[in-house]
Structure formats: structure tokens, C-alpha cells
Design an enzyme around this catalytic site. Structure first.
Site, PDB file in Angstrom:
ATOM      1  N   ASP A  40       0.858  -1.178   0.000  1.00  0.00           N
ATOM      2  CA  ASP A  40       0.000   0.000   0.000  1.00  0.00           C
ATOM      3  C   ASP A  40       0.899   1.235   0.000  1.00  0.00           C
ATOM      4  O   ASP A  40       1.971   1.233   0.634  1.00  0.00           O
ATOM      5  CB  ASP A  40      -0.915   0.022   1.223  1.00  0.00           C
ATOM      6  CG  ASP A  40      -1.905   1.179   1.170  1.00  0.00           C
ATOM      7  OD1 ASP A  40      -2.926   1.042   0.476  1.00  0.00           O
ATOM      8  OD2 ASP A  40      -1.635   2.224   1.801  1.00  0.00           O
ATOM      9  N   GLU A  42       1.062   5.668   0.283  1.00  0.00           N
ATOM     10  CA  GLU A  42       0.461   6.975   0.518  1.00  0.00           C
ATOM     11  C   GLU A  42       1.193   7.955  -0.386  1.00  0.00           C
ATOM     12  O   GLU A  42       2.421   7.851  -0.568  1.00  0.00           O
ATOM     13  CB  GLU A  42       0.595   7.387   1.987  1.00  0.00           C
ATOM     14  CG  GLU A  42      -0.065   6.442   2.977  1.00  0.00           C
ATOM     15  CD  GLU A  42      -1.538   6.207   2.734  1.00  0.00           C
ATOM     16  OE1 GLU A  42      -2.204   7.128   2.201  1.00  0.00           O
ATOM     17  OE2 GLU A  42      -2.039   5.112   3.066  1.00  0.00           O
ATOM     18  N   HIS A 181      -5.425   4.735   6.602  1.00  0.00           N
ATOM     19  CA  HIS A 181      -4.766   5.573   5.596  1.00  0.00           C
ATOM     20  C   HIS A 181      -3.281   5.734   5.892  1.00  0.00           C
ATOM     21  O   HIS A 181      -2.656   6.712   5.465  1.00  0.00           O
ATOM     22  CB  HIS A 181      -5.427   6.945   5.453  1.00  0.00           C
ATOM     23  CG  HIS A 181      -6.774   6.882   4.805  1.00  0.00           C
ATOM     24  ND1 HIS A 181      -6.953   6.515   3.497  1.00  0.00           N
ATOM     25  CD2 HIS A 181      -8.008   7.117   5.321  1.00  0.00           C
ATOM     26  CE1 HIS A 181      -8.250   6.541   3.212  1.00  0.00           C
ATOM     27  NE2 HIS A 181      -8.915   6.906   4.309  1.00  0.00           N
ATOM     28  N   ASP A 186      -2.833  -0.313   6.296  1.00  0.00           N
ATOM     29  CA  ASP A 186      -3.712  -0.675   5.174  1.00  0.00           C
ATOM     30  C   ASP A 186      -3.245  -1.968   4.507  1.00  0.00           C
ATOM     31  O   ASP A 186      -4.065  -2.779   4.071  1.00  0.00           O
ATOM     32  CB  ASP A 186      -3.754   0.467   4.163  1.00  0.00           C
ATOM     33  CG  ASP A 186      -4.550   1.665   4.677  1.00  0.00           C
ATOM     34  OD1 ASP A 186      -4.982   1.615   5.857  1.00  0.00           O
ATOM     35  OD2 ASP A 186      -4.731   2.630   3.917  1.00  0.00           O
TER      36      ASP A 186
END
Length: 605
Positions: A40, A42, A181, A186
Site C-alpha cells: 500500500d 500513501e 490511511h 492498510d
């Protein structure tokens, strides 16, 4: 020794008790043995071209066990937008001393090496990783990628969840980690979602990576339930037949691994709608293990010809293929027939077989263009009738009118001899005659007519090449050939009158001679066929010829003569086949064609 005599019953399912070593690719990769790296990211925004990565989190798992985790903040080199900082909790101060993507990405790729990448909305995360790899000129490893959003669309119903967001799925499946998040949280939540969906798919019979990557809800539950038909099949090369509840064969196929191939019919990797229909009525699958790939191809062709399965589209009626016949009568003519008769032994000449009657008609038209053969269909007497009158073709100079006595039997016989010689040997004069006609039409800007003559020529040349290749093998009492097997030893075939009579694989490291002699003594007895037709369907003989002409094949013994004419149709086909790819051109031939070194064109006969 692994041997196979083709006369054995079609219900055979074993290969002499010898185990078959198959590859991992053929067997499929079990999900329990697959290493997944769930990742994952960001980011500072939604565009991999203009936005940067602020955090990478990943979990490496196999068989439900966590093997390792990867987490790092990343300095994107640009300010993080306030709404992104509020959403993720990552601000400029947190990433100020973090590594840049130039250091973080190689570390992540090393962590993910040899795995299957998994992400929720994988297009987003993988898109950012690929874009940054490209900017750093790092070759992308070519990971297999799974998207848990796509899988969830087929596994989770609307009654269970209003959407397929990660937080929604995490609640549905009771994930141990709540999405926040932040990249690692995540990724951990996605691991739990992935495992829960794999468990559901297992109940539907999806147990391999290949089945998971192609899974779709378009495969009905009833279709998946029939997967039990494949469970008792062998992991071995050969042929398989689907049949209905009345024992009628529905479909025949071949595979390097029968069980794995048949299982694919019950998953989304099989996308043909007619195959889904076939599976819906199938009640049984019968395997026929084969010693060699050649045997499998031949058995498939024979079974299709024998059973004419409605879901096989090719080669169901090879016995209906048309032939062009030069008749054996005082004044021979060309005709189109369905079978080769005993008159082949009395002077009749056959050309073919053709894929359609239209193709046979095109070849006849090409021969009539080159030779002044009569085109009337009645049988002419040795002595013409006093009341006989010439037809329009005679008035046009296209026929010598033997029907009226204007052309003697000897003169007409000279034309017939030229036709026979062209079909069985040297085709150069015919090709030159027709090329002269094509060039003349092109020069007169009659391009459609030139294209028609070109197509006729190509059909004739290809048919003659096929006949001239098949006929020598069809007349050979026995040919024995061998090729090195991939696993050692030799693949050996015995061909009799163009028919595959037996095949075997000799043990690696042993003298193949006694095994070859054993195969010859037990191979199928084949009766000499009539004329140019082999003792098998011509398609089988062509399959054998392709194998004989493949690299590495050695001729062991030959009883007969196996050769093709030096100036035969094969050479003409090699020269003219490229014309077939020029059909879309505005002008099918240049006004001044260049055909290489050929003699001056002249009309044959």
C-alpha cells in the site's frame, strides 16, 4: 520403455506405469505455495506523473503466514498538500529526514523479489511504483499483480457490502487491523481481506494462482461444480474427450497436462462461450495418455474424424474434402470429386485435397487457363459423330475440339501428358503462363481480373505442393525416424503409407536399437492405399510431415522412396506465397513484374 502403438483401444489412460515429470507451469501454482507481497502507498496526489510517494508499507505472506514486513516514509521532494496531511497524518515535518524514492524503491523491490504483488485498487499503487522505476531507469521486474478490488467484485455480493472499499471489506471479514490511511496498516488489513476471499474461492474450487488471476463470477456455480470431472485425470500429456450423459463425444482436445487443461474449462481462463455451453452438458471426461506430442496430435485428428464432435470446429469431415481429377478416358478432362477411386491405378491423376469446392474450382480454372483441355463433361467416343459440332470454347481457341475430330487423340494426349507432368513434377511452365496472363491484365489496368487469376494460381500451386509432399510418403511402405526427447532418450515414430503406425520414447542413456525393433514388430499393420491418398486422412500425413521436417529429426530406416521433385510445386509455392499477403494493395501486380530468373513465358500445351 514408454511405448505407444496407435492401434490400442482409445480408453487407455496409463503409460506403461512410467511416471510423467511435468513442469510447475503445467501443474499450476497452488495458492498455499504462492508468496504474496501486499503493498500500500500513501502519496501527495492521484497522478504518478506529477505527484510523489510519501510512504510505502508491505507485508510478505505465504500459506497464511507472515514472512516479513516493510515500512518506510518517503520524502516526495515537494510540499504535502494540507488535505493529504489531514487524511493520512503524514506532514512535511515527518518526511523531512526520510529517504527519497531513489533509495526507498530499490529497497522495496528487493523485499518483493519473486513474489506476486497484491494491492487494493492495484492500478493506483502499481502505477506509482512503475512510474518511479521508469524515472530511475530501473527495469520493472514484471510481477504478477492481483487486485483485491477486482476479486471482491466477484466474491462479495451487494447484500453483504454496499461498496468494495478497503474499510468496508475489513469490517465484513473481521480484519485484525483497521485501515487508517497509513501504508502498513492498510497493507495488513488487505492481507486479512485477501485471505478471507481466498477461503471463499477455495470453496468454489479455485486453488491455484492461475485460477485466481483469471477468476470471474461469469463462471456459473453449476459450471464450477463440474470440476470434479477433472479430479481423477492424470497429470500427463495426451488427448481428452468430453462426452454427454449418453456417451456421445462433445469435444476432443490435446494438452501437455490433461488434468490441468481440463480443470481450466471450469474457470474463467476459458473464455469461449461455446466451451461454456459444452461444459454445461458434459457428463464425463476420458483421458488418453500419449507417449509423444505427435501421437497426441494424430489421435486428436482421428477422434474428431471418427466422432465428429459438434463443439470441434475443424477437421470434422476430412472424408468430404474435394479433389480435382484428371480422368482416365480416351480424351481426359478435369472434374471435381469427393473420393479417390480405383482408376488412380489406371491413369487417373488426382490433385488435392482442397478445403472447399470453391478452391477446387479455382484450381480447375487455373489449369484451363494454362492448358487447352476440353471442358465439356460428356464422355467422348474414339471416333467422333458425323453430326458433332464444336462449342464456343473451340471457336475461341480454348479447346482443340476433339469432339469433332479436329484434334487427334495423339495431339490431345500430348496436352494431357503436359498436365500430368505439371501436377506431378515440373510446374514452372504453368506458373510462367499464368504470370504472363496476370501481367497482361495488370498492364491493361484490369486489376480485379488480375487479382482473380492471381488467387487461382496460388490455389493451384498450394494444392499441387500439398499433393507432391503427401504422395511420396503415401507410397512408402515404412519409414522410421527419431528425435531427441526433452527428458533424454529418443522419440521414435513408425510411419506406414503416410499413417502413424506406432510411436515410443526410449529410455535415456540406453541403446535405442532394441526398442526401435520392438516398436517396428508391434506397430500397426497398414494396407497399401489407392493412388496418391495416404492410408490416413491427408491432414494426419501433413502433421507427420511437419514433424519429420522439424529440427533434430533423424531418418532411421526407409523402405521406399521419399522425395519431392526439384522443380515441383513446393519451389513455386515458396516463390509465390508472398503474393497472398498483397491482396489489400490497390494494384495486385506491378505493371512490370519482377519474378526472378525465369524462362520467357509461353502458353503450356
Amino acid at each position: 520403455m514408454t511405448s505407444s502403438v496407435l492401434a490400442r483401444p482409445s480408453s487407455a489412460v496409463a503409460r506403461g506405469g512410467v511416471p510423467v515429470q511435468t513442469t510447475l507451469d503445467e501443474l499450476g501454482t497452488p495458492l498455499r505455495d504462492t508468496t504474496f507481497v501486499v503493498v500500500d502507498l500513501e502519496t501527495t496526489g492521484g497522478s504518478p506523473q506529477t505527484n510523489g510517494i510519501t510512504e510505502i508499507g508491505a507485508v510478505r505472506v505465504r500459506g497464511g503466514e507472515v514472512l516479513g514486513e516493510f515500512q518506510t516514509l518517503v520524502n516526495p521532494g515537494t510540499p504535502i498538500p494540507p488535505f493529504i496531511a489531514l487524511l493520512t497524518g503524514i506532514d512535511d515535518a515527518m518526511v523531512a529526514r526520510a529517504p527519497r524514492i531513489e533509495q526507498a524503491l530499490p529497497a522495496f523491490l528487493e523485499f518483493a523479489r519473486g513474489s506476486v504483488l497484491v494491492a487494493h485498487n492495484a492500478g493506483f499503487d502499481v502505477g506509482f511504483l512503475k512510474a518511479n522505476a521508469a524515472r530511475q531507469e530501473i527495469p520493472w521486474p514484471g510481477f504478477e499483480v492481483l487486485d483485491t478490488v477486482r476479486i471482491a467484485r466477484h466474491v462479495v455480493t451487494d447484500d453483504e457490502a454496499p461498496n468494495r472499499k478497503l474499510a468496508t471489506l475489513a469490517r465484513l471479514f473481521g480484519a485484525t487491523t483497521t485501515p487508517t490511511h497509513r501504508a502498513l496498516d492498510d497493507a495488513r488489513a488487505t492481507v486479512d481481506v485477501l485471505h478471507a476471499m481466498i477461503a471463499r474461492l477455495g470453496n468454489l474450487g479455485v486453488t491455484s494462482l492461475e485460477e485466481l488471476t483469471t477468476f470471474t463470477s461469469r463462471v456459473t456455480a453449476a459450471q464450477r461444480r463440474k470440476r470434479h470431472l477433472a479430479e481423477s485425470l492424470p497429470h500427463a500429456p495426451g488427448v481428452y474427450t468430453f462426452s454427454d450423459d449418453r456417451g456421445r463425444v462433445l469435444y476432443v482436445g490435446t494438452s501437455k497436462d490433461i488434468r490441468t487443461r481440463v480443470r481450466s474449462y471450469f474457470t474463467a481462463s476459458e473464455t469461449r462461450s461455446r466451451m461454456a455451453e459444452m461444459v454445461s452438458v458434459a457428463a464425463a471426461v476420458t483421458p488418453i495418455v500419449c507417449a509423444t506430442a505427435l501421437e497426441a496430435q494424430v489421435r486428436e485428428q482421428r477422434l474428431i474424424a471418427e466422432h465428429k464432435p459438434r463443439y470441434n470446429r475443424r477437421s470434422r469431415h476430412p472424408e468430404r474434402a474435394p479433389w480435382v481429377k484428371l480422368t482416365a478416358e480416351p480424351f481426359p478432362r478435369l472434374s471435381i470429386v469427393r473420393t479417390v477411386g480405383p482408376d488412380a491405378e489406371r491413369g487417373a491423376q488426382y490433385l488435392g485435397p482442397f478445403g472447399s469446392v470453391a478452391a477446387a474450382e479455382a484450381a480447375v480454372a487455373a489449369l484451363h487457363e494454362a492448358f487447352r483441355l476440353r471442358q465439356c463433361t460428356r464422355r467422348l467416343p474414339l471416333r467422333p459423330s458425323p453430326t458433332a459440332s464444336a462449342c464456343v470454347l473451340a471457336e475461341m481457341g480454348r479447346c482443340g475440339a476433339p469432339c469433332t475430330g479436329d484434334q487427334s487423340r495423339d495431339d490431345y494426349g500430348g496436352i494431357v501428358t503436359a498436365v500430368r507432368d505439371a501436377l506431378t513434377g515440373d510446374l514452372r511452365d504453368v506458373v510462367e503462363c499464368l504470370l504472363e496472363r496476370i501481367a497482361g491484365l495488370s498492364a491493361a489496368q484490369r486489376f480485379e481480373d488480375a487479382a482473380t487469376h492471381r488467387d487461382r494460381l496460388l490455389v493451384l500451386v498450394r494444392a499441387a505442393a500439398r499433393t507432391q509432399r503427401i504422395t511420396p510418403l503415401a507410397r512408402t511402405p515404412e519409414l522410421v525416424a527419431a528425435r531427441r526427447a526433452d527428458a533424454g532418450g529418443w522419440e521414435v515414430v513408425v510411419v506406414r503409407f503416410g499413417r502413424l503406425a506406432g510411436t515410443t520414447v526410449t529410455p535415456a542413456g540406453q541403446d535405442p536399437t532394441p526398442y526401435i525393433e520392438a516398436l517396428r514388430s508391434t506397430a500397426e499393420h497398414v494396407t497399401r492405399p489407392v493412388g496418391p491418398v495416404p492410408a490416413a486422412h491427408p491432414e494426419e500425413t501433413e502433421t507427420i510431415l511437419r514433424w519429420l521436417e522439424s529440427p533434430g529429426v533423424r531418418l532411421v530406416s526407409l523402405d521406399g522412396q521419399w522425395a519431392s521433385p526439384v522443380h515441383g510445386a513446393g519451389a513455386a509455392r515458396a516463390r509465390l506465397d508472398p503474393l497472398g499477403s498483397a491482396r489489400a494493395a490497390a494494384t495486385p501486380f506491378p505493371e512490370t513484374p519482377h519474378w526472378g530468373a525465369v524462362r520467357a513465358p509461353r502458353r503450356a500445351g
